[in-house]
Scaffold this active site. Structure first.
Site, PDB file in Angstrom:
ATOM      1  N   MET A  29       0.841  -1.191   0.000  1.00 35.21           N
ATOM      2  CA  MET A  29       0.000   0.000   0.000  1.00 35.21           C
ATOM      3  C   MET A  29       0.884   1.251   0.000  1.00 35.21           C
ATOM      4  SD  MET A  29      -3.431  -0.959   2.041  1.00 35.21           S
ATOM      5  CE  MET A  29      -2.834  -0.748   3.692  1.00 35.21           C
ATOM      6  N   HIS A  36       9.447  -3.485   3.392  1.00 38.04           N
ATOM      7  CA  HIS A  36       9.069  -3.752   1.996  1.00 38.04           C
ATOM      8  C   HIS A  36      10.307  -4.097   1.172  1.00 38.04           C
ATOM      9  CE1 HIS A  36       5.708  -0.896   3.163  1.00 38.04           C
ATOM     10  NE2 HIS A  36       5.034  -1.938   2.715  1.00 38.04           N
ATOM     11  N   GLN A  60     -10.242  -2.424   2.792  1.00 41.97           N
ATOM     12  CA  GLN A  60      -9.707  -3.063   3.994  1.00 41.97           C
ATOM     13  C   GLN A  60      -9.615  -2.102   5.176  1.00 41.97           C
ATOM     14  OE1 GLN A  60      -5.865  -4.037   1.879  1.00 41.97           O
ATOM     15  NE2 GLN A  60      -4.988  -3.724   3.902  1.00 41.97           N
ATOM     16  N   GLY A 146       5.085 -10.244   4.362  1.00 43.99           N
ATOM     17  CA  GLY A 146       5.863 -10.194   5.599  1.00 43.99           C
ATOM     18  C   GLY A 146       5.204 -11.003   6.710  1.00 43.99           C
ATOM     19  N   ASP A 149       2.596  -9.345   9.507  1.00 52.61           N
ATOM     20  CA  ASP A 149       1.144  -9.498   9.349  1.00 52.61           C
ATOM     21  C   ASP A 149       0.848 -10.996   9.239  1.00 52.61           C
ATOM     22  OD1 ASP A 149       0.557  -6.684   9.325  1.00 52.61           O
ATOM     23  OD2 ASP A 149       1.503  -6.618   7.365  1.00 52.61           O
ATOM     24  N   GLN A 152      -2.606 -12.172   8.191  1.00 53.31           N
ATOM     25  CA  GLN A 152      -2.802 -11.873   6.765  1.00 53.31           C
ATOM     26  C   GLN A 152      -2.111 -12.930   5.904  1.00 53.31           C
ATOM     27  OE1 GLN A 152      -2.617  -7.870   4.812  1.00 53.31           O
ATOM     28  NE2 GLN A 152      -0.563  -8.488   4.248  1.00 53.31           N
ATOM     29  N   SER A 185       4.290   1.043   7.854  1.00 50.22           N
ATOM     30  CA  SER A 185       3.994   2.379   7.318  1.00 50.22           C
ATOM     31  C   SER A 185       3.244   3.199   8.366  1.00 50.22           C
ATOM     32  CB  SER A 185       3.148   2.257   6.054  1.00 50.22           C
ATOM     33  OG  SER A 185       3.780   1.377   5.159  1.00 50.22           O
TER      34      SER A 185
END
Ligand code: PAF
Length: 281
Positions: A29, A36, A60, A146, A149, A152, A185
């Site tokens: 994002m 990242h 989301q 990653g 998360d 996720q 982030s």
């Protein structure tokens, strides 16, 4: 580096890339940081070409303030991608990914509505819906996510498995700041005092990990997390759970196999999550 803003542009480039060898994909994002870059570095190493997407996915986000406040910095992101060896970036507008008469959503029904999904209703449905669309657009061989998360990652693996997506999901270790805070982030949204206090997530996870490794139960380790985070006036512990990494069921008692301690902590408007994976005999 190609900058693609439409699906046809992206597809025509990835069609050519697939003829050159394996294609790696890193969905993001934006507001890129070294976490990242670790995903991108692994993709660049393992594939002939790497594509990154930057899309702040509206579906989301629970509340529109959170979506509006999400950090965005396209020029800086492009410079980071170029330096990291990314061959193409996909930067669609919301209208490219979604239309007003969309009917299709993708949801992992149990996983999306447990653990972090309880404090963020609808969040994981938004993630799987956008990731499924991005996978169909880019059609990569490998996609990189990653471990920070953790839920996720488990949800995306489950979606890929259930829906037979022809893509391999690769997990990359969490990158941490000098004080142990996992890079995110969202960290840029913290005030200075909140940022200092946020090191408490890793302190609590480390302590819980030590307790489990020394033979304590999961309940004792969770109590340790609560007793570390509760006294911090800027932090509110939202959830602390231990799951079996293979089944993603709640783990209790003495840990066995691979488990993951997952916590989420609110600092003002900013929700931070972190995890620690541990393996036991
Ligand atoms: O992890 C993220 O940045 C997002 O959830 C993802 C996977 C790019 C989907 O919007």
């Amino acid at each position: 580096m190609h900058i693609c803003r439409t699906i046809p542009e992206m597809r025509s480039i990835t069609t050519k890339m697939r003829q050159e060898g394996k294609l790696g994909f890193v969905p993001t994002m934006g507001a890129l940081h070294d976490g990242h870059v670790a995903l991108i570095d692994q993709s660049v190493k393992e594939n002939s070409n790497t594509v990154v997407s930057i899309f702040v996915n509206p579906t989301q986000f629970g509340d529109s303030n959170d979506l509006d406040n999400y950090p965005r910095n396209e020029a800086t992101d492009f410079a980071i991608l170029q330096k990291a060896g990314v061959k193409a970036v996909f930067v669609p507008g919301a209208g490219e990914i979604y239309s007003n008469n969309d009917e299709t959503i993708v949801e992992t029904t149990r996983l999306a509505n447990s653990f972090h999904g309880i404090t963020r209703p609808g969040h994981f449905r938004g993630v799987t819906t956008v990731v499924a669309r991005l996978f169909n657009i880019v059609q990569a061989d490998h996609a990189y996510f990653g471990k920070k998360d953790y839920q996720q990652l488990a949800i995306i693996r489950k979606m890929v498995d259930d829906l037979h997506f022809p893509i391999k999901i690769e997990a990359v270790e969490t990158v941490r700041d000098i004080d142990g805070l996992a890079l995110s982030s969202r960290n840029t949204l913290l005030s200075k005092p909140q940022r200092v206090a946020a090191s408490i997530l890793n302190i609590a996870l480390e302590e819980a990990g030590l307790q489990l490794k020394s033979g304590e139960t999961i309940e004792t380790a969770i109590a340790a997390i609560t007793s570390i985070i509760k006294p911090e006036p800027l932090a509110e512990l939202k959830a602390a759970d231990v799951v079996n990494a293979n089944t993603f069921q709640l783990a209790t008692g003495k840990p066995i196999d691979t488990i993951c301690i997952m916590i989420s902590v609110q600092f003002g408007d900013v929700l931070l999550i972190d995890q620690k994976e541990l393996t036991f005999e």
